[in-house]
Motif scaffolding. Sequence first.
Motif, PDB file in Angstrom:
ATOM      1  N   SER A   3       0.835  -1.208   0.000  1.00  0.00           N
ATOM      2  CA  SER A   3       0.000   0.000   0.000  1.00  0.00           C
ATOM      3  C   SER A   3       0.868   1.255   0.000  1.00  0.00           C
ATOM      4  CB  SER A   3      -0.912   0.026   1.222  1.00  0.00           C
ATOM      5  OG  SER A   3      -1.642  -1.140   1.293  1.00  0.00           O
ATOM      6  N   GLY A   4       1.901   1.236   0.847  1.00  0.00           N
ATOM      7  CA  GLY A   4       2.771   2.413   0.936  1.00  0.00           C
ATOM      8  C   GLY A   4       3.486   2.691  -0.369  1.00  0.00           C
ATOM      9  N   ILE A   5       4.033   1.640  -0.975  1.00  0.00           N
ATOM     10  CA  ILE A   5       4.790   1.844  -2.213  1.00  0.00           C
ATOM     11  C   ILE A   5       3.853   2.232  -3.364  1.00  0.00           C
ATOM     12  CG2 ILE A   5       6.264   0.671  -3.909  1.00  0.00           C
ATOM     13  CD1 ILE A   5       7.475  -0.828  -1.481  1.00  0.00           C
ATOM     14  N   CYS A   6       2.650   1.642  -3.389  1.00  0.00           N
ATOM     15  CA  CYS A   6       1.677   2.041  -4.419  1.00  0.00           C
ATOM     16  C   CYS A   6       1.274   3.499  -4.235  1.00  0.00           C
ATOM     17  CB  CYS A   6       0.442   1.143  -4.369  1.00  0.00           C
ATOM     18  SG  CYS A   6       0.732  -0.462  -5.063  1.00  0.00           S
ATOM     19  N   ALA A   7       1.095   3.928  -2.991  1.00  0.00           N
ATOM     20  CA  ALA A   7       0.736   5.328  -2.742  1.00  0.00           C
ATOM     21  C   ALA A   7       1.851   6.260  -3.209  1.00  0.00           C
ATOM     22  CB  ALA A   7       0.448   5.534  -1.261  1.00  0.00           C
ATOM     23  N   LEU A   8       3.096   5.861  -2.917  1.00  0.00           N
ATOM     24  CA  LEU A   8       4.235   6.671  -3.379  1.00  0.00           C
ATOM     25  C   LEU A   8       4.266   6.741  -4.902  1.00  0.00           C
ATOM     26  CD1 LEU A   8       7.248   5.635  -1.129  1.00  0.00           C
ATOM     27  CD2 LEU A   8       6.276   7.895  -1.386  1.00  0.00           C
ATOM     28  N   ALA A   9       4.063   5.591  -5.538  1.00  0.00           N
ATOM     29  CA  ALA A   9       4.100   5.545  -7.004  1.00  0.00           C
ATOM     30  C   ALA A   9       2.982   6.391  -7.600  1.00  0.00           C
ATOM     31  CB  ALA A   9       3.984   4.100  -7.475  1.00  0.00           C
ATOM     32  N   GLN A  10       1.787   6.323  -7.008  1.00  0.00           N
ATOM     33  CA  GLN A  10       0.675   7.128  -7.520  1.00  0.00           C
ATOM     34  C   GLN A  10       0.964   8.617  -7.345  1.00  0.00           C
ATOM     35  OE1 GLN A  10      -3.023   5.689  -5.805  1.00  0.00           O
ATOM     36  NE2 GLN A  10      -3.317   4.403  -7.597  1.00  0.00           N
ATOM     37  N   GLY A  11       1.543   8.950  -6.206  1.00  0.00           N
ATOM     38  CA  GLY A  11       1.897  10.354  -5.979  1.00  0.00           C
ATOM     39  C   GLY A  11       2.907  10.849  -6.993  1.00  0.00           C
ATOM     40  N   ARG A  12       3.916  10.018  -7.282  1.00  0.00           N
ATOM     41  CA  ARG A  12       4.944  10.414  -8.251  1.00  0.00           C
ATOM     42  C   ARG A  12       4.354  10.549  -9.650  1.00  0.00           C
ATOM     43  NH1 ARG A  12      10.863   9.378  -7.247  1.00  0.00           N
ATOM     44  NH2 ARG A  12      10.878   9.716  -9.472  1.00  0.00           N
ATOM     45  N   ALA A  13       3.493   9.588 -10.005  1.00  0.00           N
ATOM     46  CA  ALA A  13       2.883   9.632 -11.344  1.00  0.00           C
ATOM     47  C   ALA A  13       2.030  10.884 -11.504  1.00  0.00           C
ATOM     48  CB  ALA A  13       2.033   8.378 -11.557  1.00  0.00           C
ATOM     49  N   THR A  14       1.249  11.192 -10.471  1.00  0.00           N
ATOM     50  CA  THR A  14       0.381  12.374 -10.537  1.00  0.00           C
ATOM     51  C   THR A  14       1.215  13.654 -10.596  1.00  0.00           C
ATOM     52  OG1 THR A  14      -1.171  11.132  -9.197  1.00  0.00           O
ATOM     53  CG2 THR A  14      -1.637  13.449  -9.483  1.00  0.00           C
ATOM     54  N   ALA A  15       2.280  13.697  -9.797  1.00  0.00           N
ATOM     55  CA  ALA A  15       3.140  14.888  -9.799  1.00  0.00           C
ATOM     56  C   ALA A  15       3.781  15.081 -11.169  1.00  0.00           C
ATOM     57  CB  ALA A  15       4.202  14.752  -8.727  1.00  0.00           C
ATOM     58  N   ALA A  16       4.259  13.966 -11.753  1.00  0.00           N
ATOM     59  CA  ALA A  16       4.891  14.066 -13.075  1.00  0.00           C
ATOM     60  C   ALA A  16       3.883  14.511 -14.122  1.00  0.00           C
ATOM     61  CB  ALA A  16       5.495  12.723 -13.461  1.00  0.00           C
ATOM     62  N   ALA A  17       2.644  13.998 -14.024  1.00  0.00           N
ATOM     63  CA  ALA A  17       1.607  14.393 -14.989  1.00  0.00           C
ATOM     64  C   ALA A  17       1.271  15.881 -14.846  1.00  0.00           C
ATOM     65  CB  ALA A  17       0.359  13.547 -14.779  1.00  0.00           C
ATOM     66  N   ALA A  18       1.163  16.345 -13.600  1.00  0.00           N
ATOM     67  CA  ALA A  18       0.854  17.765 -13.377  1.00  0.00           C
ATOM     68  C   ALA A  18       1.967  18.655 -13.910  1.00  0.00           C
ATOM     69  CB  ALA A  18       0.640  18.023 -11.894  1.00  0.00           C
ATOM     70  N   GLU A  19       3.209  18.213 -13.708  1.00  0.00           N
ATOM     71  CA  GLU A  19       4.343  18.991 -14.212  1.00  0.00           C
ATOM     72  C   GLU A  19       4.341  19.019 -15.746  1.00  0.00           C
ATOM     73  OE1 GLU A  19       7.992  17.909 -12.242  1.00  0.00           O
ATOM     74  OE2 GLU A  19       9.125  18.773 -13.913  1.00  0.00           O
ATOM     75  N   GLY A  20       4.090  17.864 -16.337  1.00  0.00           N
ATOM     76  CA  GLY A  20       4.036  17.782 -17.800  1.00  0.00           C
ATOM     77  C   GLY A  20       2.945  18.660 -18.380  1.00  0.00           C
TER      78      GLY A  20
END
Lengths: 142, 99
Positions: B44-61
Amino acid sequence: MLNLTADQMRAERFYAGALNRIRRFMIAIAPIAAAAVWWRLGTRSVAGFALGCTVAYISFYWLKRAIGGFVDRAAGETPSKSGSGIVLRFLLRYLLMAIGAYVILTVSPASLSGLLAGLFLPVAAIACEAIYEVFVALSRGV
Amino acid sequence: MRQLSKLFMVLSVLSFAVPAFAQGGGSSAMWADIAAGFSMAFASGICALAQGRATAAAAEGLARNPAARPGIQLALILGLALIESLALYTLVIIFAKVK
């Protein structure tokens, strides 16, 4: 102004339809997989599988809408939905899964495996879409 | 300094683990339950981290190039759905192996 060639426009159109194709794949896969589950595991499991598929479909739909709203805001466009509504829907997906699991666990624990299998419906649909895209890329060169 | 702090962290974790080993004679079911809890927490923790990173990268893009919106949106939806499924895989393994 972007100057796209005909091939590029065709490819853009093809990849833009991916989400709709995934939705259709989900609708197509669910009854076929349900028939296979019913044949192999029986009625109780197929009930759990149907519930899992429904939860997964609604969850994917809400995920799509939540991300649509998020992307509107990130791109600086006028948001069509309220921020609290987006967050609420995003969180409701997990609540829906928890309610589904609770119902199955209290009514018929034997069909829990069916429910868990049903939750993987979007993954199966995405895998089908990936295979379809590879096939189209190889056959038509899109 | 950083390596030293990492060493201390590992040592502290090991020192917590020692009393657990000392209890001895525990049933395998207890360890299976503990392992299930830890694996679900890690997943759960690693999936949450991965989702956060993916969302942050998408927002930046999106902020850099709003015209790329359809592609980023599609990639984000698929990415989040697949990341979520990883936590579900863990859940399935727990239900299959821990009775």
